[in-house]
Every structure is written in structure tokens, then in C-alpha cells.
Design an enzyme around this catalytic site. Structure first.
Site, PDB file in Angstrom:
ATOM      1  N   ASP A 101      32.588 -23.947   2.784  1.00  0.00           N
ATOM      2  CA  ASP A 101      32.081 -22.619   3.165  1.00  0.00           C
ATOM      3  C   ASP A 101      31.782 -22.525   4.646  1.00  0.00           C
ATOM      4  OD1 ASP A 101      31.370 -22.857   0.134  1.00  0.00           O
ATOM      5  OD2 ASP A 101      31.400 -20.736   0.663  1.00  0.00           O
ATOM      6  N   ASN A 153      29.454 -27.033   1.451  1.00  0.00           N
ATOM      7  CA  ASN A 153      30.214 -26.483   0.319  1.00  0.00           C
ATOM      8  C   ASN A 153      29.255 -26.359  -0.875  1.00  0.00           C
ATOM      9  OD1 ASN A 153      32.791 -25.646  -0.827  1.00  0.00           O
ATOM     10  ND2 ASN A 153      32.718 -27.506  -2.048  1.00  0.00           N
ATOM     11  N   LYS A 154      29.794 -25.911  -1.971  1.00  0.00           N
ATOM     12  CA  LYS A 154      28.992 -25.653  -3.179  1.00  0.00           C
ATOM     13  C   LYS A 154      28.078 -26.830  -3.519  1.00  0.00           C
ATOM     14  CE  LYS A 154      28.847 -22.668  -5.056  1.00  0.00           C
ATOM     15  NZ  LYS A 154      27.753 -21.668  -4.836  1.00  0.00           N
ATOM     16  N   ARG A 190      25.671 -12.531   2.086  1.00  0.00           N
ATOM     17  CA  ARG A 190      25.673 -13.967   1.757  1.00  0.00           C
ATOM     18  C   ARG A 190      25.593 -14.760   3.061  1.00  0.00           C
ATOM     19  NH1 ARG A 190      29.299 -16.316  -2.859  1.00  0.00           N
ATOM     20  NH2 ARG A 190      27.516 -17.724  -2.923  1.00  0.00           N
ATOM     21  N   ARG A 223      34.196 -13.893  -4.531  1.00  0.00           N
ATOM     22  CA  ARG A 223      33.429 -15.048  -4.068  1.00  0.00           C
ATOM     23  C   ARG A 223      34.419 -16.049  -3.468  1.00  0.00           C
ATOM     24  NH1 ARG A 223      35.594 -18.082  -7.047  1.00  0.00           N
ATOM     25  NH2 ARG A 223      34.661 -19.823  -5.927  1.00  0.00           N
ATOM     26  N   ALA A 282      34.624 -18.512   0.244  1.00  0.00           N
ATOM     27  CA  ALA A 282      34.472 -18.130   1.648  1.00  0.00           C
ATOM     28  C   ALA A 282      35.608 -17.247   2.178  1.00  0.00           C
ATOM     29  CB  ALA A 282      34.314 -19.395   2.495  1.00  0.00           C
TER      30      ALA A 282
HETATM   31  C1  LIG Z   1      38.326 -21.803  -0.652  1.00  0.00           C
HETATM   32  S1  LIG Z   1      36.782 -21.584  -1.166  1.00  0.00           S
HETATM   33  C2  LIG Z   1      35.674 -22.769  -0.487  1.00  0.00           C
HETATM   34  C3  LIG Z   1      34.295 -22.489  -0.904  1.00  0.00           C
HETATM   35  O1  LIG Z   1      34.006 -21.146  -0.652  1.00  0.00           O
HETATM   36  C4  LIG Z   1      34.060 -22.834  -2.380  1.00  0.00           C
HETATM   37  O2  LIG Z   1      34.266 -24.206  -2.560  1.00  0.00           O
HETATM   38  C5  LIG Z   1      32.663 -22.447  -2.750  1.00  0.00           C
HETATM   39  O3  LIG Z   1      31.734 -23.202  -2.546  1.00  0.00           O
HETATM   40  C6  LIG Z   1      32.459 -21.091  -3.292  1.00  0.00           C
HETATM   41  O4  LIG Z   1      31.125 -20.788  -3.537  1.00  0.00           O
HETATM   42  P1  LIG Z   1      30.745 -19.419  -4.240  1.00  0.00           P
HETATM   43  O5  LIG Z   1      29.246 -19.448  -4.305  1.00  0.00           O
HETATM   44  O6  LIG Z   1      31.395 -19.421  -5.576  1.00  0.00           O
HETATM   45  O7  LIG Z   1      31.240 -18.308  -3.338  1.00  0.00           O
END
Ligand SMILES: CSC[C@@H](O)[C@@H](O)C(=O)COP(=O)(O)O
Length: 367
Positions: A243, A253-254, A90, A53, A55
Site C-alpha cells: 500500500d 501492506n495489509k 483512507r 479497495r 491501493a
Molecule cells: C495491489 S494491492 C496492494 C495492497 O493494496 C493490498 O495488498 C492491500 O493491502 C489491500 O488492502 P485493503 O484494505 O483491502 O484495501
């Protein structure tokens, strides 16, 4: 990143078995399990089920998936089928499509007989590039942390806050948001990191695990604590990952990142986003209107995974039987709330001009 003295990337190629190996992140932080990714279905499951997981790591994994597809059947039709099969796993992190597009553009002109070897070499290249990009993001973020440290009373740590896991585990190595933290810590700057738990999947526990392994002082907090800490002057800087970032600097982002940015803005706390260039979607201008937000299974909200009292990893239900859960996995922070974007080429304003200044060739190509 070192785990108990051994250096790991988040994925690597096993040359003996000719197979990709990954750290199965579903079991962290409680168990460190390594699994092979063997079939195309394994690749899709690994991404969708979040065994890998983050990005950048999703992008690198997809490139290895394309390499497997080319080893099985190097026809144009199979290349397109693999692109579609992996891309739908995704929808929000743009690195997935970025990696698949890069593979297709590079492989299409080649003779079918040359594609398998070239695809594997390209996957290795994408993974190696990710490591270097993140190392440089760390250097550029370190400069900001240094400036903050210089203004603090002697002995006081720089207090950072981060959301989700934009760490080593979310990339091939270093992490994006965590790379400046590791480099600052290694440079002898005193740090303390507030780590948001990041419900529903608690990626903050992954960040805590990483920071702990690297010796960076940190505290795991509830998602709702950040605003309070900022009001009381206990946060010097927020750094998150992304992301997908639009050409005008809106940051997806998350879920929950937007609320942290609002709280930071209200309390004059600098809010930085660590941004590798493959995470910029040059085709998108308005993030809120245009970025597709992944809606995940409600069970991730109604249930929580952890170590059970009797031992072993298990799930517990936190809601009454039958309560519906809603699970939008990402949100968009408008550029006006972002102090700066920390990229591998330097730090820029979160704006079309800022991004075009650092990446003129991509901005021009997108016009
Ligand atoms: C360097 S990772 C940046 C993002 O991918 C990270 O902050 C994130 O939101 C990850 O989400 P996830 O759902 O765990 O894949």
C-alpha cells in the site's frame, strides 16, 4: 481478467450514462454486483466502505472522483475541496494521494472551461497506465517463478504464498502480486498458491475467487498457517502487494504481512513484494516511524461476513457481547526482510539504492 468468459476490469466508464461503474467488492466472493458511482459522496463511500479497495484501484477511483468534481464545478476552490474530501477516506495507501496530486498538478494550469474534459481523460489515462504497469510486473515476476520452476523436480508445482488480495480486484486489471501468477499459469508453469484468509475482512476469499476463475490451483489457509508450511518446506516463494513503500524499501501492506516476512526470513523462503511505482512514497524514509496506519471499525474484527446456513449473505458475531476489538489495518515490513521488489521496470533490492537505480528521476526529484 475473465469472469465466466467475459473480460472485466475492476472499474470502467459507462459511456452511455457518463458514469463510473465498479464491482461492489463487499459482496464478493458470493455475489458479483456492479454499481454506478454517481455523486461525490458515492465516491468517498466507495473508497471508505471498501466497495473498491486495494491501493492502485483506490487511486484510479479517486481520479474519476476528481473528474466528477470538475464536471460539477471546475473552480480552484472545488478542486481543492474534492482533493481533501477524497484524500481523507483512507490514510495508508499512497496511491490515493498520488492520483489526486497528479490530477491537481495537471488541471490547475488549465482554463476552467477545459478542466472537466481533461480530468476525465486523465482518469482514463491513470486507469490504462495501471493495467500496463501490472502487466509488466507480471512479466518481471514470471522470470523469478521460471527460475524456481527450473530447479524443481519435474511435475512438482512452484508453491507460492500470498497475503490479502493484491489481485485483479485490487487494481484496474491483472493485480500486482497475482500478475506473475496469472502469467506463469498461462505460460504452462505448474503452480499452487497458498492464500492467507487475511482477517479481519478475509480478502483471501477474493484472491481465491480470482484464482479459481483463472484456473490457478490454490488452497485457502488461516493466517497462522504460513509459518508452519514454511518450516516444512512447502512454500517456495512469498509474493505480496504493498500500500505504500518507502524510498528505502520498507513495505507497508495489509496487517499480518510483517509476520509472514519474519517467518519467511527464518526459513530462508524468498519474500518478494510486487510494487507499482505509484505506490512508492518518496517523501518517507522509515516506514515504521512515518507511515500512518489506518485504524478501522472494530466491528470488522468482532463480526464476520459470509453465507448464512439458511442462505443469503449476513454477518455473525464471533466475540462475546461487549468485547472490544482492535483493528489496525496495515503493518510495515522493514526492507531487511524483503528479498526483492518486483516493479514495472524490473526487480530490485529493497533499498534506497535499489529503488533509485530503477527510478532515478523520482529519487532525484525527492532529494
Ligand atoms: C495491489 S494491492 C496492494 C495492497 O493494496 C493490498 O495488498 C492491500 O493491502 C489491500 O488492502 P485493503 O484494505 O483491502 O484495501
Amino acid at each position: 481478467m475473465k469472469i465466466d468468459g467475459t473480460h472485466y476490469r475492476s472499474l470502467w466508464w459507462n459511456h452511455d450514462n457518463n458514469v463510473l461503474e465498479i464491482i461492489d467488492q463487499r459482496w464478493l466472493p458470493h455475489e458479483f454486483r456492479v454499481i454506478p458511482v454517481v455523486t461525490m459522496q458515492d465516491y468517498a463511500d466507495a473508497i471508505y466502505e471498501m466497495r473498491v479497495r486495494g491501493a492502485p484501484l483506490i487511486g484510479a477511483t479517486a481520479a474519476y472522483g476528481m473528474a466528477l468534481a470538475m464536471a460539477e464545478d471546475a473552480s480552484d476552490a472545488n478542486m481543492d475541496a474534492a482533493w481533501t474530501f477524497l484524500e481523507k477516506t483512507r490514510p495508508t495507501a499512497i496511491n490515493l494521494r498520488w492520483a489526486l496530486d497528479r490530477c491537481r498538478v495537471a488541471l490547475r494550469p488549465l482554463a476552467e472551461g477545459d478542466r472537466a474534459v481533461a480530468a476525465l481523460a486523465l482518469a482514463h489515462e491513470i486507469a490504462d497506465e495501471d493495467v500496463e504497469i501490472n502487466r509488466r510486473i507480471g512479466e518481471n515476476g514470471l522470470a523469478i517463478i521460471r527460475e524456481i520452476a527450473a530447479k524443481k523436480p519435474a511435475g512438482e508445482p512452484v508453491r507460492l504464498l500470498t497475503h490479502c488480495n493484491a489481485g485483479w480486484l485490487a487494481t484496474v486489471d491483472w493485480g500486482t502480486a497475482t500478475s506473475p501468477m496469472y502469467q506463469a499459469h498461462d505460460a504452462g508453469i505448474a503452480l499452487h498458491v497458498w492464500v492467507d484468509e487475511t482477517r479481519p475482512r478475509n480478502q483471501g476469499a477474493l484472491t481465491s475467487w480470482e484464482l479459481g476463475k483463472h484456473g490457478v490451483p490454490h488452497t485457502y489457509i488461516t493466517d497462522n498457517a504460513g509459518g508452519h508450511l514454511m518450516q516444512h518446506g512447502m512454500v517456495d516463494m512469498v509474493i505480496t502487494g504493498t500500500d505504500r513503500t518507502t524510498r528505502q524499501g520498507d513495505v507497508c501492506n495489509k496487517i499480518g504481512t510483517y509476520l509472514k516476512a519474519l517467518a519467511a526470513h527464518d526459513n530462508n523462503v524468498p519474500f518478494y513484494v510486487a510494487l507499482p511505482s505509484p505506490t512508492i512514497d518518496w517523501t518517507v524514509t522509515d516506514g515504521v516511524a512515518e507511515i500512518p496506519i489506518e485504524e478501522r471499525n472494530a466491528r470488522e474484527v468482532t463480526h464476520v461476513q459470509g453465507v448464512l446456513d439458511g442462505g443469503g449473505i449476513g454477518m455473525v458475531q464471533v466475540t462475546p457481547e461487549g468485547t472490544p476489538g482492535g483493528n489496525p489495518a496495515f503493518d510495515v515490513t522493514p526492507n531487511r526482510l524483503v528479498t526483492g521488489l518486483i516493479t514495472e521496470r524490473g526487480v530490485c533490492e529493497a533499498s534506497a539504492d535499489g529503488l533509485a537505480g530503477l527510478f532515478p528521476e523520482f529519487a532525484r526529484a525527492a532529494e
